[in-house]
Scaffold this active site. Structure first.
Site, PDB file in Angstrom:
ATOM      1  N   HIS A   1       2.089   1.931  -3.418  1.00  0.00           N
ATOM      2  CA  HIS A   1       1.023   2.531  -4.243  1.00  0.00           C
ATOM      3  C   HIS A   1       0.878   4.021  -3.907  1.00  0.00           C
ATOM      4  CE1 HIS A   1      -0.413  -1.143  -6.064  1.00  0.00           C
ATOM      5  NE2 HIS A   1      -0.508  -1.725  -4.880  1.00  0.00           N
TER       6      HIS A   1
ATOM      7  N   THR B   1       0.827  -1.209   0.000  1.00  0.00           N
ATOM      8  CA  THR B   1       0.000   0.000   0.000  1.00  0.00           C
ATOM      9  C   THR B   1       0.861   1.258   0.000  1.00  0.00           C
ATOM     10  OG1 THR B   1      -1.702  -1.167   1.230  1.00  0.00           O
ATOM     11  CG2 THR B   1      -1.796   1.228   1.323  1.00  0.00           C
TER      12      THR B   1
END
Ligand code: NAD
Length: 346
Positions: free
Chosen positions: A43, A40
């Site tokens: 990202h 995450t």
């Protein structure tokens, strides 16, 4: 204090000085000692479509952490300054139907630490007291920092009974390797792990896999033959998010097999539904950790098993000082790593 911040919408992160947060009523301020990097965070760093759709800048990112309570807000009685803690990164509303039924991991209003509110890649983070998980004083800080992904692995692996079962784990990232160790710990018969990376397959082997394979070279059918398995896998733990891995898993499950899906695909993809239906497979989506059964289960398993502690520790392959965050992100991107930790203690 120092914080790793997404300052403007777009790629990149900046290590800057920001004001220390103050714990509000019911909140706890934690001095972060270690924080783990998760996909995450990559990202968010790269600012893909998902990141752009959820994050409002400026935002301090990071949600896997271990630290020491430094201050408590009004009304907090469950923890005291000086206690060592990890944190549940999903904050729930407490009032929706699932929350009120005690199924907090199913909250429809969940928000994420380090995504929707300031996170743990900083000297201090503030979270609700209900999200604090108190740890033993002598817990290895690196181990304390991986309770979030270990919780993902535990939630997935304990979704179905594994004792005596043949288990397929697709994807030997940090979570797949931890799930492998848990499957071994709770008494699976064979644990087979697939990944495209030799480095990661080696981590899975060390964590207790009976057989590891690169699906671009060896098929799951060959693996089954090698182990003398005649019918198919009883349990699938999908930890890659790769459509090809899901297809191979569905193709090698025994009739009535059960699949727990943690891996997040980047796009929708086709599924062989005829096989799911005629083989009567169960597919269960997994998100986060059960609140807080998963936390009790993983703490208990680590407390009583030195082998599991060693296996989980073996997944942590790199630690960088917070100031070297760029190198830490490059290491995660290289794939030649297990879990990568940032040290915020100095
Ligand atoms: P990771 O990206 O480090 O690991 C994924 C692994 O899958 C990689 O090692 C990759 O080489 C492997 N892979 C790719 N294609 C494959 C294939 N065809 N067959 C077998 N393996 C293949 O991720 P991680 O941190 O270990 O997390 C595992 C997955 O879970 C990721 O998809 C991540 O996005 C997801 N995730 C979900 C949750 C949740 O709550 N559902 C939480 C955290 C992570």
């Amino acid at each position: 204090m120092r914080a790793l911040v997404k300052t403007t919408p777009g790629p990149g992160l900046e290590l800057i000085d920001v004001p220390e947060p103050t714990p509000g009523p019911g909140e706890v301020k934690i001095r972060v000692l270690r924080a783990g990097l998760c996909g995450t965070d990559v990202h968010l760093h790269d600012w893909d479509d998902w990141a752009a759709s959820v994050v409002r800048t400026p935002m301090t990112i990071g949600h896997e952490f271990f630290g020491e309570v430094s201050d408590i807000g009004a009304g907090v009685t469950s923890v005291q300054p000086g206690q060592r803690v990890s944190g549940e990164g999903h904050i729930v509303c407490g009032m929706c139907r699932n929350c009120r039924a005690g199924r907090r991991q199913l909250c429809i209003h969940t928000i994420g630490v380090g995504v929707d509110r300031d996170g743990a890649f900083a000297d201090y983070v503030v979270i609700p007291a209900t999200n604090v998980w108190t740890q033993p004083d002598d817990l290895d800080p690196d181990l304390g920092a991986v309770f979030d992904p270990l919780g993902n692995a535990t939630h997935t692996a304990l979704s179905f009974p594994l004792a005596g079962e043949d288990v397929l784990v697709t994807g030997a990232g940090p979570i797949g390797v931890m799930a492998t160790a848990i499957a071994r710990h709770v008494g699976a018969r064979f644990v087979v792990v697939s990944d495209l990376s030799p480095f990661r397959l080696d981590l899975a082997r060390k964590a207790g896999a009976d057989l590891v394979l690169d699906p671009s070279r060896t098929s799951l059918r060959e693996a089954m033959d090698d182990l003398g398995m005649k019918e198919g896998f009883d349990i699938g733990l999908e930890m890659s998010g790769a459509p090809a891995a899901v297809d191979a898993m569905i193709g090698t499950m025994n009739h009535g097999g059960r699949i727990a899906m943690l891996g997040l695909p980047s796009d929708p993809y086709p599924i062989d539904w005829a096989k799911v239906i005629t083989h009567m497979l169960t597919i269960k989506g997994i998100y986060g950790r059960e609140m807080y059964d998963t936390w009790y289960a993983m703490s208990a398993m680590l407390q009583t098993s030195a082998a599991l502690r060693d296996a989980v520790r073996s997944v942590i392959t790199h630690r960088f000082a917070a100031v070297d965050f760029a190198e830490a992100f490059s290491t995660v991107r290289s794939g030649e790593c297990g879990k990568v930790i940032l040290d915020w203690s100095h």
